[in-house]
Design an enzyme around this catalytic site. Structure first.
Site, PDB file in Angstrom:
ATOM      1  N   ASN A 128      25.835  48.934  30.033  1.00 14.53           N
ATOM      2  CA  ASN A 128      26.484  49.660  30.995  1.00 14.53           C
ATOM      3  C   ASN A 128      27.794  50.317  30.577  1.00 14.53           C
ATOM      4  O   ASN A 128      28.617  49.208  30.814  1.00 14.53           O
ATOM      5  CB  ASN A 128      26.276  49.107  32.542  1.00 14.53           C
ATOM      6  CG  ASN A 128      26.708  50.105  33.648  1.00 14.53           C
ATOM      7  OD1 ASN A 128      27.047  51.345  33.461  1.00 14.53           O
ATOM      8  ND2 ASN A 128      26.851  49.611  34.916  1.00 14.53           N
ATOM      9  N   GLU A 144      32.340  37.935  35.595  1.00 14.52           N
ATOM     10  CA  GLU A 144      33.755  38.330  35.451  1.00 14.52           C
ATOM     11  C   GLU A 144      34.037  39.715  34.914  1.00 14.52           C
ATOM     12  O   GLU A 144      35.210  40.175  35.076  1.00 14.52           O
ATOM     13  CB  GLU A 144      34.517  37.336  35.219  1.00 14.52           C
ATOM     14  CG  GLU A 144      34.532  35.944  35.980  1.00 14.52           C
ATOM     15  CD  GLU A 144      35.505  34.923  35.346  1.00 14.52           C
ATOM     16  OE1 GLU A 144      36.519  34.667  36.443  1.00 14.52           O
ATOM     17  OE2 GLU A 144      35.526  34.555  34.357  1.00 14.52           O
ATOM     18  N   PRO A 150      31.011  37.844  24.877  1.00 14.28           N
ATOM     19  CA  PRO A 150      29.519  37.776  24.403  1.00 14.28           C
ATOM     20  C   PRO A 150      28.572  37.946  25.460  1.00 14.28           C
ATOM     21  O   PRO A 150      28.829  37.677  26.658  1.00 14.28           O
ATOM     22  CB  PRO A 150      29.498  36.755  23.737  1.00 14.28           C
ATOM     23  CG  PRO A 150      30.756  36.019  23.244  1.00 14.28           C
ATOM     24  CD  PRO A 150      31.474  36.589  24.441  1.00 14.28           C
ATOM     25  N   ARG A 151      27.382  38.387  25.142  1.00 14.97           N
ATOM     26  CA  ARG A 151      26.519  38.776  26.249  1.00 14.97           C
ATOM     27  C   ARG A 151      26.062  37.416  26.870  1.00 14.97           C
ATOM     28  O   ARG A 151      25.643  37.403  27.946  1.00 14.97           O
ATOM     29  CB  ARG A 151      25.102  39.439  25.624  1.00 14.97           C
ATOM     30  CG  ARG A 151      24.003  39.710  26.528  1.00 14.97           C
ATOM     31  CD  ARG A 151      24.194  40.802  27.635  1.00 14.97           C
ATOM     32  NE  ARG A 151      23.061  41.046  28.233  1.00 14.97           N
ATOM     33  CZ  ARG A 151      23.219  41.655  29.507  1.00 14.97           C
ATOM     34  NH1 ARG A 151      24.193  41.908  29.938  1.00 14.97           N
ATOM     35  NH2 ARG A 151      21.997  42.198  30.091  1.00 14.97           N
ATOM     36  N   SER A 193      29.506  52.620  32.600  1.00 18.24           N
ATOM     37  CA  SER A 193      30.269  53.071  33.879  1.00 18.24           C
ATOM     38  C   SER A 193      31.382  52.228  34.459  1.00 18.24           C
ATOM     39  O   SER A 193      32.299  52.405  34.973  1.00 18.24           O
ATOM     40  CB  SER A 193      29.235  53.281  34.884  1.00 18.24           C
ATOM     41  OG  SER A 193      28.461  52.444  35.366  1.00 18.24           O
ATOM     42  N   GLU A 194      31.208  50.627  34.370  1.00 17.51           N
ATOM     43  CA  GLU A 194      31.941  49.916  34.925  1.00 17.51           C
ATOM     44  C   GLU A 194      33.339  49.803  34.424  1.00 17.51           C
ATOM     45  O   GLU A 194      34.453  49.789  34.773  1.00 17.51           O
ATOM     46  CB  GLU A 194      31.388  48.375  34.864  1.00 17.51           C
ATOM     47  CG  GLU A 194      30.173  48.185  35.764  1.00 17.51           C
ATOM     48  CD  GLU A 194      29.559  46.658  35.351  1.00 17.51           C
ATOM     49  OE1 GLU A 194      28.855  46.409  36.596  1.00 17.51           O
ATOM     50  OE2 GLU A 194      29.909  46.103  34.458  1.00 17.51           O
ATOM     51  N   GLU A 226      20.195  44.435  36.254  1.00 18.14           N
ATOM     52  CA  GLU A 226      19.383  45.077  37.260  1.00 18.14           C
ATOM     53  C   GLU A 226      19.592  44.621  38.619  1.00 18.14           C
ATOM     54  O   GLU A 226      19.720  45.325  39.502  1.00 18.14           O
ATOM     55  CB  GLU A 226      17.796  44.794  36.866  1.00 18.14           C
ATOM     56  CG  GLU A 226      17.475  45.503  35.476  1.00 18.14           C
ATOM     57  CD  GLU A 226      17.780  44.741  34.279  1.00 18.14           C
ATOM     58  OE1 GLU A 226      17.051  44.757  33.284  1.00 18.14           O
ATOM     59  OE2 GLU A 226      18.275  43.587  34.531  1.00 18.14           O
ATOM     60  N   LEU A 277      30.216  33.571  33.227  1.00 23.30           N
ATOM     61  CA  LEU A 277      29.157  34.946  33.775  1.00 23.30           C
ATOM     62  C   LEU A 277      30.052  35.418  35.136  1.00 23.30           C
ATOM     63  O   LEU A 277      30.652  34.946  35.633  1.00 23.30           O
ATOM     64  CB  LEU A 277      28.111  34.503  34.130  1.00 23.30           C
ATOM     65  CG  LEU A 277      27.201  33.998  32.880  1.00 23.30           C
ATOM     66  CD1 LEU A 277      25.984  33.327  33.344  1.00 23.30           C
ATOM     67  CD2 LEU A 277      26.866  35.515  31.910  1.00 23.30           C
TER      68      LEU A 277
END
Length: 398
Positions: A351, A326, A283-284, A353-354, A73, A324
Site C-alpha cells: 500500500n 507503527e 522490513p515486512r 497511499s499511507e 486486509e 509492528l
C-alpha cells in the site's frame, strides 16, 4: 431446480475438494502444531484455527463476521467495522484473521465491543464447528479469501456473503480460469450478494469468472481510507522525531528479503555526500529486521533497533524498525518513502497511499501487482507523485 453446465461441474469439483480437505485434516492439524512450535501460530489461542472458540457468543442479537487474512486486509476493514458498529449498535461484530502479527496490531485498533478470534482453517470439521457456534447472520470477506468450505457452508446456512476490496492477482486469475477450477468459481461467486472490486480491471476479472453482474458494485479501494486511530503511547515516536530533527532522513518500508541489499547500496552511496543522513529500514517481518541488524553489526556498523528504543548516537546512520503497527506514524518522520515488495519478480507491492497521505514523496519498484491501479490513479493527478524504478537503476533516483 437441478444445476446444469459449469455449476453442476462445480458441484462435483467442490465435493472432491471437501473430501480431500476432510481426508487431509489430520495432516493439517499437525501442520498447525508445527507452525505453533515455530511461533507462527498463537501459543495459547491456536486451537481457534480448528474452529474451537475461546470466547462466548453473545446470547442474543444478530452477528456480523468480518474476515481478513492478515494485517493489511485487517487494517482496511477497520473503518468499515467502525461504521457498521456506529450505524447498527444492536449488531455484534466478530473479527477474524489468520496471522499472529495481525492479531498483535489489530487487537488494539478495533472498537472495544468487537470480538476477535483466529480464523478456522478450511476443513469441513473446523468450518462447520465455527459456523455452528457463532451463527453469523452476515459474513464480510476481505480481498481474496475464497475458501470453498466457508462459502458453501455459509450459503447452506442462509448466511449473506459480501466480498470487499475484491481482488485476484494475475496468477490467481489464471489459476481459477483453468478448466478444472473454473466450474468451482462458477459455483462459488454467485453465492455472494455483494462483490466490491478494488478496480475496474478486477471487476472484469470477476465477471469473466461468472460473478453475477448485479452483485458487482464498484466502491473504490478501501486502502485509500487512512483511518485515524488513537495511538496509546506516542512518546517514543515523538522522541525519535526530536533525534532526527537535525538530520536528513529517508525510509524504506515493507522491505522483503533481498531488497535490503538494494536499500543498503543506496545508503552507502548517499552517506558519501550526506554524512548526516539516516536511513530508516522497515522490513515486512520484524525477525528480518533483527537479522539485518546482526549482519551490519558484524561488519562494524552502528545500528539502532526500534524495539530497544536506543538513542541515535553519533555515527549511527541506520535505524531498523523491528516492531509492528507503527508504519503510519513513522511515515510522518520522513520526506521520502521507498515502498518495498516491488523490486523483484514474484513480488506484488504494498500500500502506497499511507505514505502519500503522510506527505511523503513515494518511490517504488515495477512489481506492484494489484497496487498498479493505485500507482496509475495517483500519477494521473500528479506524474511525480509516485516514481517507479528498476532495482539496478534505483540509486539514480536520489
Amino acid at each position: 431446480m437441478a444445476m446444469t453446465g459449469p455449476m453442476a461441474k462445480g458441484e462435483i469439483v467442490y465435493r472432491i475438494y471437501r473430501a480431500l480437505t476432510y481426508g487431509l485434516s489430520p495432516l493439517l492439524h499437525l501442520h498447525l502444531h508445527w507452525r505453533k512450535l515455530r511461533g507462527l501460530e498463537h501459543p495459547i489461542r491456536w486451537r481457534e484455527r480448528l474452529g474451537r472458540p475461546s470466547l462466548r457468543r453473545p446470547s442474543s442479537g444478530p452477528l456480523l463476521w468480518f474476515h481478513a487474512v492478515s494485517l493489511g486486509e485487517g487494517m482496511a476493514a477497520i473503518p468499515v467495522i467502525k461504521f457498521c458498529s456506529q450505524w447498527r449498535p444492536d449488531v455484534h461484530i466478530l473479527m477474524t484473521t489468520t496471522t499472529v502479527s495481525a492479531f498483535e496490531v489489530l487487537k488494539d485498533r478495533l472498537p472495544a465491543n468487537v470480538i476477535y478470534q483466529f480464523a478456522p482453517i478450511d476443513t469441513p470439521a473446523a468450518m462447520d464447528a465455527f459456523l455452528g457456534y457463532w451463527k453469523p447472520n452476515w459474513i464480510v470477506i476481505m480481498e481474496s479469501e475464497l475458501w470453498p468450505n466457508l462459502i458453501i457452508g455459509a450459503s447452506k446456512c442462509g448466511i449473506s456473503l459480501a466480498l470487499l476490496n475484491a481482488r485476484l492477482s494475475a496468477k490467481s486469475f489464471r489459476h481459477w480460469s483453468r478448466p478444472v477450477l473454473f466450474p468451482l468459481m462458477c459455483l462459488l461467486l454467485p453465492k455472494f450478494s455483494l462483490i466490491a472490486p478494488l478496480s475496474s480491471v478486477q471487476a472484469i476479472h470477476f465477471q469473466l469468472l461468472q460473478a453475477p453482474p448485479f452483485s458487482i458494485k464498484f466502491s473504490g479501494d478501501l486502502k485509500y481510507v487512512v483511518d485515524e486511530y488513537e495511538q496509546k503511547d506516542t512518546r517514543h515516536i515523538e522522541y525519535l522525531q526530536k533525534q532526527l530533527s537535525q538530520k536528513q532522513v529517508w525510509m524504506a518500508a515493507s522491505i522483503h528479503r533481498g531488497e535490503e541489499e538494494i536499500i543498503l547500496g543506496v545508503h552507502n552511496v548517499l552517506v558519501q555526500t550526506h554524512p548526516d543522513i539516516v536511513t530508516i529500514i522497515v522490513p515486512r517481518h520484524p525477525q528480518h529486521g533483527q537479522e539485518i541488524a546482526e549482519e551490519l553489526q558484524k561488519g562494524g556498523q552502528n545500528v539502532a533497533l526500534r524495539s530497544q528504543h536506543k538513542e541515535l548516537i553519533p555515527g549511527t546512520s541506520i535505524y531498523l524498525v523491528d516492531t509492528l503497527g507503527e508504519l503510519r506514524q513513522l511515515y510522518k518522520l520522513t520526506p521520502i518513502a521507498v515502498i518495498g515488495g516491488s523490486f523483484f519478480p514474484g513480488l506484488a507491492g504494498h500500500n502506497i497511499s499511507e505514505a502519500a497521505a503522510a506527505g511523503c514523496a513515494v518511490l517504488t519498484g515495477h512489481h506492484v501487482g494489484h497496487f498498479s491501479h493505485m500507482v496509475r490513479e495517483m500519477q494521473q493527478y500528479n506524474s511525480l507523485s509516485v516514481i517507479q524504478k528498476r532495482a539496478f537503476k534505483f540509486w539514480t533516483s536520489f
